[in-house]
Design a protein around this motif. Structure first.
Motif, PDB file in Angstrom:
ATOM      1  N   SER A  70       8.272 -14.533  -2.923  1.00  0.00           N
ATOM      2  CA  SER A  70       9.066 -13.828  -1.904  1.00  0.00           C
ATOM      3  C   SER A  70       8.250 -12.752  -1.191  1.00  0.00           C
ATOM      4  O   SER A  70       8.528 -12.402  -0.055  1.00  0.00           O
ATOM      5  CB  SER A  70      10.315 -13.217  -2.535  1.00  0.00           C
ATOM      6  N   CYS A  71       7.203 -12.232  -1.854  1.00  0.00           N
ATOM      7  CA  CYS A  71       6.453 -11.114  -1.254  1.00  0.00           C
ATOM      8  C   CYS A  71       5.499 -11.547  -0.150  1.00  0.00           C
ATOM      9  O   CYS A  71       5.030 -10.710   0.616  1.00  0.00           O
ATOM     10  CB  CYS A  71       5.688 -10.355  -2.330  1.00  0.00           C
ATOM     11  N   ILE A  72       5.168 -12.852  -0.097  1.00  0.00           N
ATOM     12  CA  ILE A  72       4.268 -13.309   0.969  1.00  0.00           C
ATOM     13  C   ILE A  72       4.954 -14.367   1.840  1.00  0.00           C
ATOM     14  O   ILE A  72       4.292 -15.089   2.576  1.00  0.00           O
ATOM     15  CB  ILE A  72       2.911 -13.821   0.424  1.00  0.00           C
ATOM     16  N   THR A  73       6.279 -14.429   1.739  1.00  0.00           N
ATOM     17  CA  THR A  73       7.054 -15.345   2.582  1.00  0.00           C
ATOM     18  C   THR A  73       7.757 -14.511   3.649  1.00  0.00           C
ATOM     19  O   THR A  73       8.564 -13.630   3.322  1.00  0.00           O
ATOM     20  CB  THR A  73       8.105 -16.094   1.740  1.00  0.00           C
ATOM     21  N   ARG A  74       7.448 -14.767   4.886  1.00  0.00           N
ATOM     22  CA  ARG A  74       8.057 -13.977   5.964  1.00  0.00           C
ATOM     23  C   ARG A  74       9.564 -14.223   6.019  1.00  0.00           C
ATOM     24  O   ARG A  74      10.017 -15.364   5.958  1.00  0.00           O
ATOM     25  CB  ARG A  74       7.437 -14.341   7.316  1.00  0.00           C
ATOM     26  N   LEU A  75      10.313 -13.143   6.175  1.00  0.00           N
ATOM     27  CA  LEU A  75      11.762 -13.269   6.327  1.00  0.00           C
ATOM     28  C   LEU A  75      12.080 -14.122   7.554  1.00  0.00           C
ATOM     29  O   LEU A  75      12.980 -14.971   7.533  1.00  0.00           O
ATOM     30  CB  LEU A  75      12.392 -11.877   6.464  1.00  0.00           C
ATOM     31  N   SER A  76      11.304 -13.933   8.623  1.00  0.00           N
ATOM     32  CA  SER A  76      11.559 -14.689   9.851  1.00  0.00           C
ATOM     33  C   SER A  76      11.372 -16.195   9.625  1.00  0.00           C
ATOM     34  O   SER A  76      12.080 -17.019  10.213  1.00  0.00           O
ATOM     35  CB  SER A  76      10.652 -14.206  10.980  1.00  0.00           C
ATOM     36  N   THR A  77      10.448 -16.566   8.732  1.00  0.00           N
ATOM     37  CA  THR A  77      10.200 -17.990   8.463  1.00  0.00           C
ATOM     38  C   THR A  77      11.415 -18.636   7.815  1.00  0.00           C
ATOM     39  O   THR A  77      11.877 -19.700   8.243  1.00  0.00           O
ATOM     40  CB  THR A  77       8.971 -18.145   7.539  1.00  0.00           C
ATOM     41  N   VAL A  78      11.956 -17.987   6.772  1.00  0.00           N
ATOM     42  CA  VAL A  78      13.088 -18.605   6.074  1.00  0.00           C
ATOM     43  C   VAL A  78      14.355 -18.552   6.932  1.00  0.00           C
ATOM     44  O   VAL A  78      15.236 -19.404   6.815  1.00  0.00           O
ATOM     45  CB  VAL A  78      13.303 -17.998   4.673  1.00  0.00           C
ATOM     46  N   PRO A  85      23.369  -3.492  -7.195  1.00  0.00           N
ATOM     47  CA  PRO A  85      22.332  -3.214  -8.198  1.00  0.00           C
ATOM     48  C   PRO A  85      22.322  -4.200  -9.363  1.00  0.00           C
ATOM     49  O   PRO A  85      21.405  -4.160 -10.183  1.00  0.00           O
ATOM     50  CB  PRO A  85      22.678  -1.798  -8.687  1.00  0.00           C
ATOM     51  N   THR A  86      23.316  -5.084  -9.452  1.00  0.00           N
ATOM     52  CA  THR A  86      23.298  -6.057 -10.555  1.00  0.00           C
ATOM     53  C   THR A  86      22.410  -7.258 -10.239  1.00  0.00           C
ATOM     54  O   THR A  86      22.166  -8.093 -11.098  1.00  0.00           O
ATOM     55  CB  THR A  86      24.717  -6.577 -10.877  1.00  0.00           C
ATOM     56  N   LEU A  87      21.949  -7.381  -9.003  1.00  0.00           N
ATOM     57  CA  LEU A  87      21.130  -8.535  -8.617  1.00  0.00           C
ATOM     58  C   LEU A  87      19.732  -8.416  -9.251  1.00  0.00           C
ATOM     59  O   LEU A  87      19.032  -7.426  -9.031  1.00  0.00           O
ATOM     60  CB  LEU A  87      21.014  -8.596  -7.089  1.00  0.00           C
ATOM     61  N   ALA A  88      19.335  -9.448 -10.018  1.00  0.00           N
ATOM     62  CA  ALA A  88      18.071  -9.374 -10.765  1.00  0.00           C
ATOM     63  C   ALA A  88      17.042 -10.355 -10.223  1.00  0.00           C
ATOM     64  O   ALA A  88      17.348 -11.531 -10.006  1.00  0.00           O
ATOM     65  CB  ALA A  88      18.329  -9.641 -12.249  1.00  0.00           C
ATOM     66  N   PHE A  89      15.843  -9.864  -9.991  1.00  0.00           N
ATOM     67  CA  PHE A  89      14.689 -10.713  -9.651  1.00  0.00           C
ATOM     68  C   PHE A  89      13.440  -9.945 -10.055  1.00  0.00           C
ATOM     69  O   PHE A  89      13.461  -8.720 -10.192  1.00  0.00           O
ATOM     70  CB  PHE A  89      14.670 -11.061  -8.151  1.00  0.00           C
ATOM     71  N   ARG A  90      12.348 -10.684 -10.242  1.00  0.00           N
ATOM     72  CA  ARG A  90      11.087 -10.025 -10.633  1.00  0.00           C
ATOM     73  C   ARG A  90      10.222  -9.774  -9.413  1.00  0.00           C
ATOM     74  O   ARG A  90      10.209 -10.574  -8.477  1.00  0.00           O
ATOM     75  CB  ARG A  90      10.282 -10.921 -11.576  1.00  0.00           C
ATOM     76  N   SER A  91       9.433  -8.717  -9.454  1.00  0.00           N
ATOM     77  CA  SER A  91       8.352  -8.515  -8.498  1.00  0.00           C
ATOM     78  C   SER A  91       7.468  -7.409  -9.064  1.00  0.00           C
ATOM     79  O   SER A  91       7.917  -6.623  -9.901  1.00  0.00           O
ATOM     80  CB  SER A  91       8.859  -8.127  -7.109  1.00  0.00           C
ATOM     81  N   SER A  92       6.236  -7.377  -8.609  1.00  0.00           N
ATOM     82  CA  SER A  92       5.367  -6.304  -9.077  1.00  0.00           C
ATOM     83  C   SER A  92       4.374  -5.915  -7.989  1.00  0.00           C
ATOM     84  O   SER A  92       4.479  -4.855  -7.392  1.00  0.00           O
ATOM     85  CB  SER A  92       4.634  -6.726 -10.360  1.00  0.00           C
ATOM     86  N   CYS A  93       3.409  -6.782  -7.684  1.00  0.00           N
ATOM     87  CA  CYS A  93       2.301  -6.354  -6.803  1.00  0.00           C
ATOM     88  C   CYS A  93       2.687  -6.317  -5.330  1.00  0.00           C
ATOM     89  O   CYS A  93       2.128  -5.558  -4.556  1.00  0.00           O
ATOM     90  CB  CYS A  93       1.113  -7.294  -6.992  1.00  0.00           C
ATOM     91  N   LYS A  94       3.622  -7.157  -4.925  1.00  0.00           N
ATOM     92  CA  LYS A  94       4.040  -7.299  -3.519  1.00  0.00           C
ATOM     93  C   LYS A  94       2.895  -7.730  -2.606  1.00  0.00           C
ATOM     94  O   LYS A  94       2.919  -7.468  -1.400  1.00  0.00           O
ATOM     95  CB  LYS A  94       4.662  -6.001  -2.997  1.00  0.00           C
ATOM     96  N   GLU A  95       1.890  -8.373  -3.187  1.00  0.00           N
ATOM     97  CA  GLU A  95       0.714  -8.774  -2.416  1.00  0.00           C
ATOM     98  C   GLU A  95       0.297 -10.216  -2.696  1.00  0.00           C
ATOM     99  O   GLU A  95      -0.827 -10.597  -2.390  1.00  0.00           O
ATOM    100  CB  GLU A  95      -0.475  -7.864  -2.769  1.00  0.00           C
ATOM    101  N   GLY A  96       1.145 -10.990  -3.367  1.00  0.00           N
ATOM    102  CA  GLY A  96       0.757 -12.368  -3.663  1.00  0.00           C
ATOM    103  C   GLY A  96      -0.335 -12.465  -4.700  1.00  0.00           C
ATOM    104  O   GLY A  96      -1.131 -13.411  -4.673  1.00  0.00           O
ATOM    105  N   VAL A  97      -0.380 -11.521  -5.631  1.00  0.00           N
ATOM    106  CA  VAL A  97      -1.461 -11.504  -6.618  1.00  0.00           C
ATOM    107  C   VAL A  97      -0.947 -11.656  -8.053  1.00  0.00           C
ATOM    108  O   VAL A  97      -1.567 -12.327  -8.874  1.00  0.00           O
ATOM    109  CB  VAL A  97      -2.273 -10.190  -6.499  1.00  0.00           C
ATOM    110  N   CYS A  98       0.207 -11.058  -8.359  1.00  0.00           N
ATOM    111  CA  CYS A  98       0.644 -11.051  -9.759  1.00  0.00           C
ATOM    112  C   CYS A  98       1.405 -12.314 -10.138  1.00  0.00           C
ATOM    113  O   CYS A  98       1.479 -12.662 -11.312  1.00  0.00           O
ATOM    114  CB  CYS A  98       1.515  -9.832 -10.040  1.00  0.00           C
ATOM    115  N   GLY A  99       1.966 -13.009  -9.169  1.00  0.00           N
ATOM    116  CA  GLY A  99       2.655 -14.268  -9.456  1.00  0.00           C
ATOM    117  C   GLY A  99       4.029 -14.099 -10.066  1.00  0.00           C
ATOM    118  O   GLY A  99       4.585 -15.052 -10.602  1.00  0.00           O
TER     119      GLY A  99
END
Ligand code: SF4
Ligand code: FES
Length: 241
Positions: free
Chosen positions: A76-84, A49-63
């Protein structure tokens, strides 16, 4: 069983003098076809739970969830896990995640965006209509409206600006690709009456021509925009108007 390995840059200001890398593992029955990288990060945050990152819309809209993954800036929300995973599985098998480069780090993958937004505000990203002409609609022809395509869609994620060496060298002075794309958006708008003032404001040693056409910005825009092309168009206008 598939075990994904992640090396994530950590920085907890209350305990770390400098950033460090931390290894995480995520065991999955198989690669989930519909998972984005953000889904994996959220599972890792349940482990730690100490790992910090931002996210909000999860749709590639909020940036808000721009980060550097395997050397490329992405959302990260529009990057496929399989791709990376595909990018590293035949190499060392470790997905590498850093904060966006060139901005101060607040904590882990969370960077301070103040400078980025100050540069954006500096180009006056709003319409300035003719004086005395502010109380009715300003109409455009379809052709005039089409001039804004590829410019207005920017979500201000900073993936372009933080991949730009010209910005890294002069982060306090050079506005960077996202702000210059916004400048070109308003210079191109038939309803805006401030074109000459806008162009003059960008005509100094750290203005538009500080861009060296490296084109990392376009290569790193997760929305498929072309900030480099917008800056070239801005340069042409500055040379001809
Ligand atoms: Fe993000 Fe693309 Fe806008 Fe740059 S131009 S801030 S990379 S959406
Ligand atoms: Fe909004 Fe990714 S969470 S763009």
């Amino acid at each position: 069983m598939l075990t994904l390995r992640f090396s994530i840059q950590r920085y907890l200001p209350e305990q770390d003098r400098i950033p460090r890398m931390q290894l995480y593992e995520l065991a999955l029955a198989q690669m989930p076809r519909d998972w984005m990288l953000l889904d994996a990060l959220e599972h890792l945050r349940q482990q730690d739970p100490t790992l910090a990152f931002r996210s909000s819309c999860k749709e590639g809209v909020c940036g808000s969830d721009g980060m550097n993954v395997n050397g490329k800036n992405r959302l990260s929300c529009i990057t496929r896990l399989s791709t990376v995973w595909d990018e590293v599985k035949d190499k060392d098998g470790i997905i590498k995640i850093h904060p966006l480069p060139g901005l101060p780090i607040i904590r882990d993958l969370v960077v301070d965006m103040n400078q980025f937004f100050q540069h954006y505000a500096a180009v006056q990203p709003w319409l300035i209509p003719p004086a005395g002409d502010r109380d009715h609609e300003l109409l455009q022809t379809p052709t005039q409206r089409a001039e804004l395509e590829g410019l207005y869609e920017c979500i201000l994620c900073a993936c372009c600006t933080t991949s730009c060496p010209a910005f890294w060298w002069n982060p306090d002075k050079f506005h960077g690709p996202a702000a210059l794309l916004a400048a070109q958006r308003f210079v191109s708008d038939s309803r805006d009456q401030h074109t000459q003032t806008r162009l003059q404001a960008l005509d100094d040693a750290y203005g538009t021509f500080r861009c060296r056409n490296i084109q990392n910005c376009t290569a790193n825009c997760p929305k498929g925009l072309d900030p480099s092309g917008a800056i070239r168009a801005l340069k042409r206008k500055m040379l001809t108007e």
